[in-house]
Design a protein around this motif. Structure first.
Motif, PDB file in Angstrom:
ATOM      1  N   GLY A  33       0.839  -1.185   0.000  1.00  0.00           N
ATOM      2  CA  GLY A  33       0.000   0.000   0.000  1.00  0.00           C
ATOM      3  C   GLY A  33       0.878   1.240   0.000  1.00  0.00           C
ATOM      4  O   GLY A  33       1.882   1.294   0.710  1.00  0.00           O
ATOM      5  N   GLY A  34       0.521   2.231  -0.792  1.00  0.00           N
ATOM      6  CA  GLY A  34       1.330   3.436  -0.890  1.00  0.00           C
ATOM      7  C   GLY A  34       0.837   4.553   0.017  1.00  0.00           C
ATOM      8  O   GLY A  34      -0.361   4.814   0.096  1.00  0.00           O
ATOM      9  N   LEU A  35       1.779   5.199   0.698  1.00  0.00           N
ATOM     10  CA  LEU A  35       1.480   6.414   1.459  1.00  0.00           C
ATOM     11  C   LEU A  35       1.984   7.648   0.712  1.00  0.00           C
ATOM     12  O   LEU A  35       1.759   8.778   1.129  1.00  0.00           O
ATOM     13  N   GLU A  36       2.701   7.392  -0.373  1.00  0.00           N
ATOM     14  CA  GLU A  36       3.159   8.437  -1.284  1.00  0.00           C
ATOM     15  C   GLU A  36       2.872   7.983  -2.706  1.00  0.00           C
ATOM     16  O   GLU A  36       2.845   6.789  -2.995  1.00  0.00           O
ATOM     17  N   GLY A  37       2.691   8.940  -3.620  1.00  0.00           N
ATOM     18  CA  GLY A  37       2.556   8.612  -5.027  1.00  0.00           C
ATOM     19  C   GLY A  37       1.216   8.042  -5.410  1.00  0.00           C
ATOM     20  O   GLY A  37       0.193   8.282  -4.759  1.00  0.00           O
ATOM     21  N   ALA A  38       1.225   7.234  -6.476  1.00  0.00           N
ATOM     22  CA  ALA A  38      -0.007   6.693  -7.058  1.00  0.00           C
ATOM     23  C   ALA A  38       0.124   5.190  -7.247  1.00  0.00           C
ATOM     24  O   ALA A  38       1.217   4.624  -7.158  1.00  0.00           O
ATOM     25  N   THR A  39      -1.005   4.536  -7.504  1.00  0.00           N
ATOM     26  CA  THR A  39      -0.949   3.103  -7.783  1.00  0.00           C
ATOM     27  C   THR A  39      -0.102   2.879  -9.035  1.00  0.00           C
ATOM     28  O   THR A  39      -0.159   3.650  -9.989  1.00  0.00           O
ATOM     29  N   GLY A  40       0.693   1.814  -9.002  1.00  0.00           N
ATOM     30  CA  GLY A  40       1.587   1.516 -10.115  1.00  0.00           C
ATOM     31  C   GLY A  40       2.994   2.026  -9.911  1.00  0.00           C
ATOM     32  O   GLY A  40       3.916   1.626 -10.621  1.00  0.00           O
ATOM     33  N   ASP A  41       3.198   2.921  -8.923  1.00  0.00           N
ATOM     34  CA  ASP A  41       4.540   3.437  -8.644  1.00  0.00           C
ATOM     35  C   ASP A  41       5.392   2.375  -7.949  1.00  0.00           C
ATOM     36  O   ASP A  41       4.893   1.324  -7.526  1.00  0.00           O
ATOM     37  N   VAL A  42       6.691   2.676  -7.807  1.00  0.00           N
ATOM     38  CA  VAL A  42       7.627   1.786  -7.113  1.00  0.00           C
ATOM     39  C   VAL A  42       7.931   2.362  -5.733  1.00  0.00           C
ATOM     40  O   VAL A  42       8.126   3.574  -5.587  1.00  0.00           O
ATOM     41  N   LEU A  43       7.942   1.497  -4.727  1.00  0.00           N
ATOM     42  CA  LEU A  43       8.345   1.868  -3.372  1.00  0.00           C
ATOM     43  C   LEU A  43       9.637   1.133  -3.048  1.00  0.00           C
ATOM     44  O   LEU A  43       9.715  -0.089  -3.203  1.00  0.00           O
ATOM     45  N   LEU A  44      10.638   1.862  -2.597  1.00  0.00           N
ATOM     46  CA  LEU A  44      11.942   1.276  -2.276  1.00  0.00           C
ATOM     47  C   LEU A  44      12.261   1.581  -0.817  1.00  0.00           C
ATOM     48  O   LEU A  44      12.317   2.744  -0.421  1.00  0.00           O
TER      49      LEU A  44
ATOM     50  N   GLY B 229       5.216   3.690   2.425  1.00  0.00           N
ATOM     51  CA  GLY B 229       4.255   2.621   2.154  1.00  0.00           C
ATOM     52  C   GLY B 229       4.190   1.624   3.286  1.00  0.00           C
ATOM     53  O   GLY B 229       4.906   1.745   4.296  1.00  0.00           O
ATOM     54  N   LEU B 230       3.334   0.627   3.126  1.00  0.00           N
ATOM     55  CA  LEU B 230       3.150  -0.393   4.157  1.00  0.00           C
ATOM     56  C   LEU B 230       2.906  -1.756   3.522  1.00  0.00           C
ATOM     57  O   LEU B 230       2.382  -1.865   2.419  1.00  0.00           O
ATOM     58  N   GLU B 231       3.339  -2.785   4.226  1.00  0.00           N
ATOM     59  CA  GLU B 231       3.135  -4.170   3.788  1.00  0.00           C
ATOM     60  C   GLU B 231       3.174  -5.056   5.029  1.00  0.00           C
ATOM     61  O   GLU B 231       3.099  -4.542   6.142  1.00  0.00           O
ATOM     62  N   MET B 232       3.320  -6.368   4.866  1.00  0.00           N
ATOM     63  CA  MET B 232       3.145  -7.266   6.012  1.00  0.00           C
ATOM     64  C   MET B 232       4.347  -8.142   6.363  1.00  0.00           C
ATOM     65  O   MET B 232       4.320  -8.821   7.385  1.00  0.00           O
ATOM     66  N   GLU B 233       5.399  -8.160   5.546  1.00  0.00           N
ATOM     67  CA  GLU B 233       6.483  -9.120   5.779  1.00  0.00           C
ATOM     68  C   GLU B 233       7.867  -8.508   6.014  1.00  0.00           C
ATOM     69  O   GLU B 233       8.744  -9.165   6.588  1.00  0.00           O
ATOM     70  N   ALA B 234       8.110  -7.296   5.551  1.00  0.00           N
ATOM     71  CA  ALA B 234       9.472  -6.762   5.492  1.00  0.00           C
ATOM     72  C   ALA B 234      10.209  -6.813   6.826  1.00  0.00           C
ATOM     73  O   ALA B 234      11.369  -7.230   6.889  1.00  0.00           O
ATOM     74  N   LEU B 235       9.554  -6.381   7.906  1.00  0.00           N
ATOM     75  CA  LEU B 235      10.236  -6.353   9.199  1.00  0.00           C
ATOM     76  C   LEU B 235      10.667  -7.755   9.619  1.00  0.00           C
ATOM     77  O   LEU B 235      11.755  -7.937  10.184  1.00  0.00           O
TER      78      LEU B 235
ATOM     79  N   ALA C 220      11.741  -3.895  -2.466  1.00  0.00           N
ATOM     80  CA  ALA C 220      11.071  -3.029  -3.436  1.00  0.00           C
ATOM     81  C   ALA C 220       9.656  -3.529  -3.685  1.00  0.00           C
ATOM     82  O   ALA C 220       9.402  -4.743  -3.678  1.00  0.00           O
ATOM     83  N   TYR C 221       8.741  -2.598  -3.943  1.00  0.00           N
ATOM     84  CA  TYR C 221       7.328  -2.955  -4.041  1.00  0.00           C
ATOM     85  C   TYR C 221       6.624  -2.195  -5.161  1.00  0.00           C
ATOM     86  O   TYR C 221       6.955  -1.052  -5.463  1.00  0.00           O
ATOM     87  N   TYR C 222       5.661  -2.870  -5.726  1.00  0.00           N
ATOM     88  CA  TYR C 222       4.700  -2.260  -6.641  1.00  0.00           C
ATOM     89  C   TYR C 222       3.553  -1.704  -5.797  1.00  0.00           C
ATOM     90  O   TYR C 222       3.030  -2.392  -4.914  1.00  0.00           O
ATOM     91  N   THR C 223       3.164  -0.452  -6.010  1.00  0.00           N
ATOM     92  CA  THR C 223       2.076   0.156  -5.249  1.00  0.00           C
ATOM     93  C   THR C 223       0.738  -0.338  -5.790  1.00  0.00           C
ATOM     94  O   THR C 223       0.305   0.053  -6.871  1.00  0.00           O
TER      95      THR C 223
ATOM     96  N   VAL D 114      11.546   6.539  -2.463  1.00  0.00           N
ATOM     97  CA  VAL D 114      12.559   5.939  -1.600  1.00  0.00           C
ATOM     98  C   VAL D 114      12.367   6.431  -0.173  1.00  0.00           C
ATOM     99  O   VAL D 114      12.280   7.644   0.062  1.00  0.00           O
ATOM    100  N   GLY D 115      12.293   5.506   0.770  1.00  0.00           N
ATOM    101  CA  GLY D 115      12.122   5.913   2.162  1.00  0.00           C
ATOM    102  C   GLY D 115      11.752   4.740   3.046  1.00  0.00           C
ATOM    103  O   GLY D 115      11.771   3.574   2.614  1.00  0.00           O
ATOM    104  N   PRO D 116      11.401   5.008   4.293  1.00  0.00           N
ATOM    105  CA  PRO D 116      11.033   3.946   5.227  1.00  0.00           C
ATOM    106  C   PRO D 116       9.728   3.266   4.820  1.00  0.00           C
ATOM    107  O   PRO D 116       8.856   3.884   4.193  1.00  0.00           O
ATOM    108  N   MET D 117       9.588   1.991   5.174  1.00  0.00           N
ATOM    109  CA  MET D 117       8.345   1.244   4.991  1.00  0.00           C
ATOM    110  C   MET D 117       7.834   0.810   6.362  1.00  0.00           C
ATOM    111  O   MET D 117       8.607   0.644   7.306  1.00  0.00           O
ATOM    112  N   LEU D 118       6.538   0.611   6.440  1.00  0.00           N
ATOM    113  CA  LEU D 118       5.886   0.167   7.672  1.00  0.00           C
ATOM    114  C   LEU D 118       5.378  -1.249   7.497  1.00  0.00           C
ATOM    115  O   LEU D 118       4.704  -1.548   6.518  1.00  0.00           O
ATOM    116  N   THR D 119       5.727  -2.128   8.451  1.00  0.00           N
ATOM    117  CA  THR D 119       5.178  -3.483   8.445  1.00  0.00           C
ATOM    118  C   THR D 119       3.986  -3.541   9.394  1.00  0.00           C
ATOM    119  O   THR D 119       4.119  -3.224  10.580  1.00  0.00           O
TER     120      THR D 119
END
Length: 560
Positions: free
Chosen positions: A407-418, A481-487, A511-514, A453-458
């Motif tokens: 899930g993205g907290l920045e940008g739009a769907t289809g963007d890359v989160l690193l 952004g946020l996801e469930m496994e990274a941490l 890296a993630y697809y939004t 590019v920035g921090p992610m939340l698990t």
């Protein structure tokens, strides 16, 4: 950081999330399940994925999301028995029958009418996910019970319950709106009357029992899984039967781990696809498959999308595809030992440059260079899986590359989160990542989308998140952004480096697809269905795989 602490400690802004999870954790301790208590905690949660939970009107988007992640017989099941160990009785076909779940790889068995046993991957993430989706189902079921409680409606439903068109027509004369009826038709395109009848009769009278298995010395699912992994790697690179990983020196063997979509990973390396580029293009021109994906970054992405339908129409070539891939060092392991995690292996020494994606230039880094692709893990399960792999391959591991959707907290769907670092959703825990020599501008160019590019939340689950928590981590910690496994991955990688079991310089890229924007009710995960096709391949994900795998080929020594 002081503001962040005060909001957590003095204002308890994440209290509702923590209380919901705490109740579910107490179920593991043996407390009796109380539907009213659970739903009171759930409603206070204010989940981003279930924005209209408190509305009297149906939230069919959230309900569709939940139903696809619950067993298909949920409307007729009264009792759920949840555990992590497969009861031996379930292996007997006369005792139980498997129950499918559309969008979640669950091991669920019906042992008698109205009773199911769910063998979970863990009693944390998997338990949270199942129960949170069940909460959505119960909340929405209560609404439909209230809207259809008329004896006349129930009587008329009995006469048409096996007729989909008749049920939809009947519902038009009830308190349900046109949008609600249309939404119900999407949730149950078949047997809608049967499911509504079950819900009215069921009345949310669920009984839930959670059992923690007793201590034992038998091989568990992950141990069986990683044992199969090593035996398969040894066979792939030509070691003698029974050889151990320690029999190969660290200098002789390079191991790169890529977690994520098997389809996307194999597409860019498959000799079957790349040797048939012209043939697939000709077939596409004649067959004109109706693609869901409308925009492609390059011709290869279009090839992968069309190749999916080409293969569906040429099933007689399935064995030939596997044969050609195996001859070129690509092996699939489909037996997951009940972990739900598939494995694909690549012997880089056997790849041919003219039979892979044109943007790739395969070069082995050592005598034995193996890329291990593991399928998607689920939450806390990720810790056990990556620990087991690092226990076997240890200092031979050069990189761990986690690729997924978020899930993205920045940008739009289809963007890359690193991800530069990973935050925990309920503790002051942060783990930094080593991105290695990744060129962000090059990735952005190849993806054709912005890279954030920035921090992610698990987080603990797709449902277990709310606007307060997401804005807290977005505004105070600048999470993208946020996801469930990274941490769970990053924590173990850090621990094994500190113990000296994995080399300090080993790369860890995330890296993630939004896929969605959880803070936008019109773009949360419940709206993703039908908008993209993972069978065709997501262009953003394809770009990430190409860039990451090419980096594995460019690093010619163990740690260059």
């Amino acid at each position: 950081l002081n503001v962040a602490r005060n909001l957590l400690v003095k204002h308890d802004i994440l209290g509702d999330l923590i209380n919901f999870k705490s109740y579910l954790r107490r179920l593991k301790s043996g407390i009796d399940f109380d539907k009213r208590v659970l739903l009171s905690y759930y409603r206070k949660l204010n989940s981003c994925l279930h924005p209209f939970a408190l509305s009297p009107n149906l939230d069919t988007g959230a309900w569709l999301y939940a139903i696809r992640r619950l067993p298909q017989n949920v409307t007729s099941t009264l009792v759920f028995f949840l555990t992590t160990k497969n009861p031996e009785l379930l292996s007997h076909p006369d005792v139980s029958s498997p129950v499918k779940t559309a969008s979640r790889p669950r091991q669920i068995f019906q042992t008698m009418p109205g009773k199911c046993v769910a063998v979970l991957r863990d009693l944390e993430t998997d338990l949270f996910d199942l129960m949170a989706n069940l909460c959505i189902h119960m909340v929405e079921s209560e609404k439909i019970i209230n809207k259809l409680r008329s004896p006349t409606v129930f009587r008329d439903l009995l006469s048409v319950r096996n007729d989909q068109a008749g049920v939809l027509k009947l519902l038009e004369g009830t308190d349900l709106t046109k949008d609600e009826i249309e939404g119900l038709g999407k949730i149950w395109p078949k047997d809608l009357g049967e499911h509504i009848f079950n819900i009215l009769m069921h009345f949310n009278n669920f009984s839930i029992e959670v059992m923690q298995p007793k201590s034992h010395l038998k091989l568990d699912a992950t141990e069986k899984w990683v044992t199969r992994l090593w035996f398969s790697v040894a066979k792939l690179i030509g070691l003698k039967q029974g050889a151990s990983c320690e029999s190969v020196s660290d200098d002789e063997m390079t191991v790169d781990i890529v977690q994520g979509s098997r389809r996307a990973f194999i597409n860019i390396l498959s000799p079957f696809i790349h040797s048939r580029r012209n043939e697939i293009a000709k077939w596409t021109e004649d067959a004109k498959p109706n693609l869901i994906t409308k925009k492609f970054n390059c011709e290869s992405d279009k090839l992968y999308a069309n190749a999916h339908y080409y293969q569906l129409n040429h099933t007689e070539l399935s064995d030939q595809k596997l044969k050609e891939e195996e001859e070129n060092g690509i092996v699939r392991i489909d037996e997951t030992e009940m972990t739900g995690v598939s494995i694909s292996l690549v012997d880089v020494n056997k790849l041919k440059a003219d039979l892979v994606d044109p943007m790739l230039k395969p070069k082995p880094a050592s005598k034995y260079h193996v890329i291990i692709n593991i399928g998607y893990t689920f939450g806390v399960q990720s810790s056990d899986i990556i620990r087991s792999i690092m226990n076997v391959f240890s200092r031979k591991i050069r990189s761990i590359n986690i690729i997924g959707k978020a899930g993205g907290l920045e940008g739009a769907t289809g963007d890359v989160l690193l991800a530069t670092r990973i935050h925990n959703d309920e503790a002051f825990e942060v783990v930094n990542n080593n991105l290695g020599n990744l060129d962000v501008k090059q990735l952005e160019k190849e993806a054709g989308r912005p890279v954030h590019v920035g921090p992610m939340l698990t987080v603990a689950g797709t449902v277990i998140q709310n606007p307060v928590m997401l804005n807290y981590y977005k505004k105070l910690y600048h999470c993208v952004g946020l996801e469930m496994e990274a941490l769970h991955f990053a924590r173990e990688i850090k621990r094994y480096k500190e113990l000296g079991l994995v080399k300090e310089e080993a790369v860890s890229r995330f890296a993630y697809y939004t896929s969605d924007l959880p803070l936008d009710p019109n773009s949360n995960l419940s709206h993703e269905e039908g908008q993209v096709s993972f069978d065709e391949g997501i262009p953003t994900l394809n770009a990430i795989y190409r860039r990451f795998v090419q980096l594995l080929f460019e690093q010619l020594s163990q740690f260059s």
